[in-house]
Scaffold this motif. Structure first.
Motif, PDB file in Angstrom:
ATOM      1  N   GLN A 223       0.822  -1.215   0.000  1.00 27.19           N
ATOM      2  CA  GLN A 223       0.000   0.000   0.000  1.00 27.19           C
ATOM      3  C   GLN A 223       0.857   1.267   0.000  1.00 27.19           C
ATOM      4  OE1 GLN A 223      -2.673  -0.818   3.366  1.00 27.19           O
ATOM      5  NE2 GLN A 223      -4.251  -1.425   1.898  1.00 27.19           N
ATOM      6  N   ALA A 224       1.757   1.337  -0.961  1.00 29.18           N
ATOM      7  CA  ALA A 224       2.649   2.486  -1.107  1.00 29.18           C
ATOM      8  C   ALA A 224       2.126   3.399  -2.214  1.00 29.18           C
ATOM      9  CB  ALA A 224       4.068   2.011  -1.430  1.00 29.18           C
ATOM     10  N   ASP A 225       1.763   4.615  -1.864  1.00 32.32           N
ATOM     11  CA  ASP A 225       1.211   5.543  -2.846  1.00 32.32           C
ATOM     12  C   ASP A 225       2.108   5.748  -4.071  1.00 32.32           C
ATOM     13  OD1 ASP A 225      -0.916   5.775  -1.161  1.00 32.32           O
ATOM     14  OD2 ASP A 225      -0.544   7.858  -0.592  1.00 32.32           O
ATOM     15  N   PRO A 226       3.440   5.859  -3.901  1.00 31.61           N
ATOM     16  CA  PRO A 226       4.281   6.088  -5.086  1.00 31.61           C
ATOM     17  C   PRO A 226       4.176   4.994  -6.140  1.00 31.61           C
ATOM     18  CG  PRO A 226       5.492   6.620  -3.092  1.00 31.61           C
ATOM     19  CD  PRO A 226       4.228   5.945  -2.654  1.00 31.61           C
ATOM     20  N   THR A 227       3.845   3.769  -5.717  1.00 30.90           N
ATOM     21  CA  THR A 227       3.700   2.692  -6.708  1.00 30.90           C
ATOM     22  C   THR A 227       2.410   2.845  -7.510  1.00 30.90           C
ATOM     23  OG1 THR A 227       2.537   1.141  -5.243  1.00 30.90           O
ATOM     24  CG2 THR A 227       4.943   1.127  -5.172  1.00 30.90           C
ATOM     25  N   VAL A 228       1.425   3.494  -6.925  1.00 26.62           N
ATOM     26  CA  VAL A 228       0.175   3.758  -7.641  1.00 26.62           C
ATOM     27  C   VAL A 228       0.404   4.843  -8.690  1.00 26.62           C
ATOM     28  CG1 VAL A 228      -2.222   4.518  -7.402  1.00 26.62           C
ATOM     29  CG2 VAL A 228      -1.174   3.119  -5.603  1.00 26.62           C
ATOM     30  N   ILE A 229       1.209   5.820  -8.329  1.00 25.52           N
ATOM     31  CA  ILE A 229       1.462   6.968  -9.211  1.00 25.52           C
ATOM     32  C   ILE A 229       2.347   6.593 -10.388  1.00 25.52           C
ATOM     33  CG2 ILE A 229       2.548   9.254  -9.296  1.00 25.52           C
ATOM     34  CD1 ILE A 229       1.750   9.552  -6.321  1.00 25.52           C
ATOM     35  N   TYR A 230       3.288   5.684 -10.186  1.00 27.80           N
ATOM     36  CA  TYR A 230       4.294   5.399 -11.211  1.00 27.80           C
ATOM     37  C   TYR A 230       3.711   5.042 -12.582  1.00 27.80           C
ATOM     38  CZ  TYR A 230       8.405   3.633 -13.573  1.00 27.80           C
ATOM     39  OH  TYR A 230       9.399   3.441 -14.499  1.00 27.80           O
ATOM     40  N   PRO A 231       2.737   4.144 -12.698  1.00 25.98           N
ATOM     41  CA  PRO A 231       2.214   3.836 -14.039  1.00 25.98           C
ATOM     42  C   PRO A 231       1.531   5.029 -14.710  1.00 25.98           C
ATOM     43  CG  PRO A 231       1.574   2.159 -12.445  1.00 25.98           C
ATOM     44  CD  PRO A 231       2.116   3.310 -11.666  1.00 25.98           C
ATOM     45  N   VAL A 232       1.098   5.992 -13.910  1.00 25.03           N
ATOM     46  CA  VAL A 232       0.392   7.154 -14.448  1.00 25.03           C
ATOM     47  C   VAL A 232       1.369   8.188 -14.999  1.00 25.03           C
ATOM     48  CG1 VAL A 232      -1.251   9.005 -13.927  1.00 25.03           C
ATOM     49  CG2 VAL A 232      -1.472   6.768 -12.786  1.00 25.03           C
ATOM     50  N   THR A 233       2.468   8.411 -14.288  1.00 26.87           N
ATOM     51  CA  THR A 233       3.389   9.503 -14.650  1.00 26.87           C
ATOM     52  C   THR A 233       4.807   9.041 -14.962  1.00 26.87           C
ATOM     53  OG1 THR A 233       4.118   9.890 -12.376  1.00 26.87           O
ATOM     54  CG2 THR A 233       2.097  11.016 -13.088  1.00 26.87           C
ATOM     55  N   LYS A 234       5.086   7.746 -14.805  1.00 27.48           N
ATOM     56  CA  LYS A 234       6.441   7.206 -14.955  1.00 27.48           C
ATOM     57  C   LYS A 234       7.408   7.830 -13.953  1.00 27.48           C
ATOM     58  CE  LYS A 234       5.347   4.373 -18.167  1.00 27.48           C
ATOM     59  NZ  LYS A 234       5.247   2.934 -17.810  1.00 27.48           N
ATOM     60  N   GLU A 246      -7.481   4.702  -9.760  1.00 30.74           N
ATOM     61  CA  GLU A 246      -6.044   4.392  -9.775  1.00 30.74           C
ATOM     62  C   GLU A 246      -5.682   3.468  -8.623  1.00 30.74           C
ATOM     63  OE1 GLU A 246      -4.801   8.626 -11.908  1.00 30.74           O
ATOM     64  OE2 GLU A 246      -4.733   8.421  -9.720  1.00 30.74           O
ATOM     65  N   LEU A 247      -6.367   3.616  -7.493  1.00 29.48           N
ATOM     66  CA  LEU A 247      -6.128   2.730  -6.358  1.00 29.48           C
ATOM     67  C   LEU A 247      -6.626   1.309  -6.639  1.00 29.48           C
ATOM     68  CD1 LEU A 247      -7.068   5.032  -3.341  1.00 29.48           C
ATOM     69  CD2 LEU A 247      -4.790   4.177  -3.921  1.00 29.48           C
ATOM     70  N   ASN A 248      -7.571   1.193  -7.564  1.00 31.50           N
ATOM     71  CA  ASN A 248      -8.129  -0.123  -7.899  1.00 31.50           C
ATOM     72  C   ASN A 248      -7.494  -0.733  -9.141  1.00 31.50           C
ATOM     73  OD1 ASN A 248      -9.936   0.031  -5.745  1.00 31.50           O
ATOM     74  ND2 ASN A 248     -11.504   1.065  -6.980  1.00 31.50           N
ATOM     75  N   ALA A 249      -6.633   0.013  -9.812  1.00 28.27           N
ATOM     76  CA  ALA A 249      -6.079  -0.433 -11.095  1.00 28.27           C
ATOM     77  C   ALA A 249      -5.209  -1.685 -10.940  1.00 28.27           C
ATOM     78  CB  ALA A 249      -5.276   0.689 -11.732  1.00 28.27           C
ATOM     79  N   GLN A 250      -5.306  -2.566 -11.926  1.00 29.18           N
ATOM     80  CA  GLN A 250      -4.475  -3.764 -11.983  1.00 29.18           C
ATOM     81  C   GLN A 250      -3.416  -3.540 -13.068  1.00 29.18           C
ATOM     82  OE1 GLN A 250      -4.905  -6.451  -9.975  1.00 29.18           O
ATOM     83  NE2 GLN A 250      -6.763  -5.660  -8.990  1.00 29.18           N
ATOM     84  N   ASN A 251      -2.182  -3.288 -12.655  1.00 30.95           N
ATOM     85  CA  ASN A 251      -1.159  -2.960 -13.649  1.00 30.95           C
ATOM     86  C   ASN A 251       0.246  -3.469 -13.296  1.00 30.95           C
ATOM     87  OD1 ASN A 251      -0.286  -1.119 -11.633  1.00 30.95           O
ATOM     88  ND2 ASN A 251      -1.635   0.466 -12.474  1.00 30.95           N
ATOM     89  N   GLY A 252       0.352  -4.243 -12.257  1.00 29.80           N
ATOM     90  CA  GLY A 252       1.661  -4.772 -11.885  1.00 29.80           C
ATOM     91  C   GLY A 252       2.450  -3.869 -10.957  1.00 29.80           C
TER      92      GLY A 252
END
Length: 322
Positions: A223-234, A246-252
């Motif tokens: 539950q680390a916020d930066p990992t949620v942000i990474y796929p969105v903004t690199k 974004e909190l529910n997204a399945q993206n690895g």
């Protein structure tokens, strides 16, 4: 006898004037009226360098420079590169500078936690470098300041950055402690990149690493916020609150939607964060939240954590942020 004495005085005077001329021409202030930079190209001979220096106004005469260099200098070869010639530097000191290879040092700096997309932008924005590079693999660059010379290929600078990470990671991995929760150097980089993004307080790194290590061992979601942000903004700043979608997204990468480590690093972690992951603080903490002073407060139980969260909310309300 009187004529011989006069001749001796004339000779002495001539020698004195010659010595004074040499002193002033070779060791005295040079003609540069301001600080300047001069580039001595690869493969340049002393003669070629002298011509370049004369054209730049760093020395008065290439011929005199060569003559005095042969008579009064040593045989050390000169080094190519870009040199900063200070105002009034003597010809003698110019030669010593070229022989010592004291080239002008320029630096490109990669801060701890910078994502690779920004490393790429920084390299491409440096106008004194040449060529192009692709965005490096995330987590492959060691944050540090790297010197470079005018005209050097960007690929060469990036190669040094990545070689530095490989060398540092190898050394830290060899010294890892049994308490580390990661099982490979790649996992160390992945977890260290999260630690790097979660705290800017150096003294907290090992404690933040402990929280995530404890969660990994027990199967809890990171539950680390930066990992949620990474796929969105690199890795670039999000600039807004995280969306529920974004909190529910399945993206690895979304560690709210999955247990374990994300698919890859989310930044280029510094050596201290890598070291923290490989030797985390010994604690049972599973939670942390901001404390209002730039750091975090840690908790072992959810009830303790919830109380800390309420204190954080109260601080934000008092500041008018909520």
């Amino acid at each position: 006898m009187r004529k011989a004495g006069c001749l001796g005085l004339i000779v002495a005077a001539a020698l004195g004037l010659s010595a004074l001329y040499v002193l002033r021409t070779w060791g005295g202030p040079g003609p540069a009226e301001q600080n300047m930079t001069v580039v001595i190209k690869d493969g340049s001979s002393l003669t070629g360098a002298a011509r370049t220096l004369e054209q730049a106004g760093a020395i008065r005469s290439a011929d005199l420079f060569l003559t005095f260099a042969k008579l009064l200098g040593d045989d050390a070869p000169i080094q190519s590169g870009e040199y900063r010639i200070p105002k009034g530097m003597s010809a003698s000191d110019v030669l010593k500078m070229l022989q010592g290879g004291k080239t002008l040092q320029r630096f490109v700096t990669v801060p701890e936690g910078m994502p690779s997309i920004l490393v790429h932008e920084k390299l491409m924005a440096e106008k004194l470098l040449t060529g192009t590079v692709e965005i490096p693999a995330e987590g492959s660059v060691l944050p540090d300041s790297y010197s470079f010379e005018r005209g050097e290929p960007r690929a060469a600078v990036l190669k040094r950055m990545q070689a530095a990470m490989t060398k540092k990671l190898d050394a830290l991995w060899a010294a890892r402690k049994p308490t580390s929760a990661v099982s490979s150097p790649r996992e160390a980089i992945i977890l260290a990149s999260i630690v790097e993004k979660e705290t800017g307080v150096p003294s907290e790194r090992r404690m933040v690493a402990s929280v995530y290590s404890n969660r990994l061992r027990t199967g809890m979601k990171l539950q680390a916020d930066p990992t949620v942000i990474y796929p969105v903004t690199k890795g670039k700043p999000l600039g807004r609150r995280i969306l529920r979608s974004e909190l529910n997204a399945q993206n690895g990468y979304n560690t709210y939607a999955m247990a374990g480590l994300p698919a890859g690093p989310i930044a280029n972690p510094g050596a201290e964060s890598i070291a923290a992951v490989l030797d985390p603080e010994q604690s049972r903490a599973l939670y942390f939240v901001a404390d209002g002073s730039g750091g975090h407060v840690f908790a072992e139980t959810l009830s303790q954590h919830n109380a800390n969260v309420q204190k954080w909310y109260a601080l934000r309300r008092a500041k008018g942020e909520m």
